[in-house]
Design a protein around this motif. Structure first.
Motif, PDB file in Angstrom:
ATOM      1  N   ARG B  65       0.823  -1.215   0.000  1.00 23.98           N
ATOM      2  CA  ARG B  65       0.000   0.000   0.000  1.00 23.98           C
ATOM      3  C   ARG B  65       0.853   1.260   0.000  1.00 23.98           C
ATOM      4  NH1 ARG B  65      -3.495  -1.103   5.189  1.00 23.98           N
ATOM      5  NH2 ARG B  65      -1.402  -1.681   5.841  1.00 23.98           N
ATOM      6  N   VAL B  69       0.233   4.441  -2.407  1.00 23.49           N
ATOM      7  CA  VAL B  69      -0.109   5.767  -1.886  1.00 23.49           C
ATOM      8  C   VAL B  69       0.972   6.784  -2.249  1.00 23.49           C
ATOM      9  CG1 VAL B  69      -0.587   7.113   0.208  1.00 23.49           C
ATOM     10  CG2 VAL B  69      -1.583   4.835  -0.069  1.00 23.49           C
ATOM     11  N   ALA B  72       0.181   7.872  -5.572  1.00 24.07           N
ATOM     12  CA  ALA B  72      -0.988   8.753  -5.514  1.00 24.07           C
ATOM     13  C   ALA B  72      -0.582  10.175  -5.114  1.00 24.07           C
ATOM     14  CB  ALA B  72      -2.026   8.198  -4.537  1.00 24.07           C
ATOM     15  N   GLY B  89      -3.042   4.628  -7.791  1.00 24.72           N
ATOM     16  CA  GLY B  89      -2.741   4.143  -6.439  1.00 24.72           C
ATOM     17  C   GLY B  89      -3.093   2.671  -6.275  1.00 24.72           C
TER      18      GLY B  89
END
Lengths: 225, 100
Positions: B65, B69, B72, B89
């Protein structure tokens, strides 16, 4: 087209506002997916989007529930996030006049997007048009997006598609405008640090509430960005 | 997800909106209160980002993750539209997860 019946002077504002609504549909779809992944039913996801209708609070609630946090933990940080819509109400009260019923309907449409689009206009008519068109467009597409996302999320393995990162990615896009000011950036940094430090020690989800201490950055007088 | 949460949040969220627009209306709050309220999204959304990126329950973790992120953040900084930020993302997270 509905837009054709509108005063030509107001059309550009209305078109821009409607576009915002369509983009927000993507956010709604992510909420729907995340919501069912966190264990809600399709119906619960849709009712939440219809009734709560404020993205950040809904995302926050789902995020805490997905971690196994209690209803109290989910509710407290979500309600705190919802409080900002009250502040938007104060801003928009100067623009949104009319009967009580009209204002009670307008209240449901108080959002980051509708307030931002309205305050970007000059003159009360343009501001009111931007508010209503953005609010209604976001309402339609947010709820359609939620339904689509919830149905999709029920069918697929969300972790395999990386959709567990869709929520924090969405938060990144949501929070970015808040970092335009120095106070916003400091509050964001302090909030993130407090949350990380408290995660191992406080009940699940409450670390987000602990981060609210960062708003005390606002006690100091504002300085230019 | 409990119905209690759905309904309580629905009522609470609408109450804040009505309180601001209809009950208090165009009256002004003390500037210090307005400044603090204005910082709630910055503080809480940032907290939610780090929680959703770096934790599982009570444990702090570093997994796929974080890569998603991070991408993103870069996409948002480069002014990518919101749907693009979300898709990038998720896609990067899925790819990193599948690769390692």
């Amino acid at each position: 087209m509905l837009l054709d019946r509108l005063d030509p002077e107001l059309r550009p504002v209305a078109t821009a506002s409607a576009t915002v609504g369509v983009v927000i549909g993507a956010f709604g779809a992510v909420f729907g997916v995340a919501s069912v992944a966190a264990g809600s039913s399709v119906l619960q996801a849709c009712v939440m989007s219809l009734l709560v209708f404020t993205g950040a609070s809904q995302y926050s609630a789902v995020s805490v529930v997905a971690d196994g946090g209690s209803t109290a933990a989910a509710l407290s940080s979500s309600l705190l996030l919802a409080a900002r819509n009250g502040v938007y109400g104060l801003t928009m009260a100067r623009v949104l006049r009319g009967s009580l019923v009209r204002r009670l309907v307008a209240a449901h449409l108080l959002l980051d997007e509708s307030t931002a689009m309205a305050t970007a206009q000059t003159g009360r008519r343009h501001q009111a048009t931007a508010f209503w068109v953005t609010g209604v467009a976001v309402f339609v597409f947010w709820n359609l997006g939620t339904l689509g996302g919830a149905l999709l999320g029920s069918e697929i393995d969300t972790a395999r598609w990386g959709l567990d990162a869709a929520v924090p990615a969405g938060f990144v896009a949501m929070v970015w405008p808040q970092f335009a000011t120095r106070e916003g950036r400091i509050a964001g940094l302090v909030g993130a640090i407090v949350c990380l430090v408290t995660i191992p020690f406080v009940p699940i989800g409450m670390s987000v509430l602990c981060a609210a201490v960062a708003v005390l950055v606002g006690v100091r007088k504002e300085r230019p960005a | 997800m409990s119905w209690t949460l759905v309904i309580a949040l629905g009522l609470g969220a609408y109450a804040f909106k009505v309180l601001g627009l209809v009950v208090i209306g165009a009256r002004t709050l003390p500037p210090v209160v307005e400044r603090c309220l204005a910082l709630i999204p910055a503080a809480l959304l940032s907290a939610l980002i780090v929680k959703d990126t770096f934790s599982v329950g009570h444990d702090l973790v570093l997994d796929a993750r974080a890569a998603g992120v991070a991408v993103a953040v870069v996409a948002t900084w480069r002014r990518a539209p919101i749907p693009v930020v979300i898709v990038l993302g998720s896609a990067v997270t899925a790819i990193v997860r599948a690769a390692f």
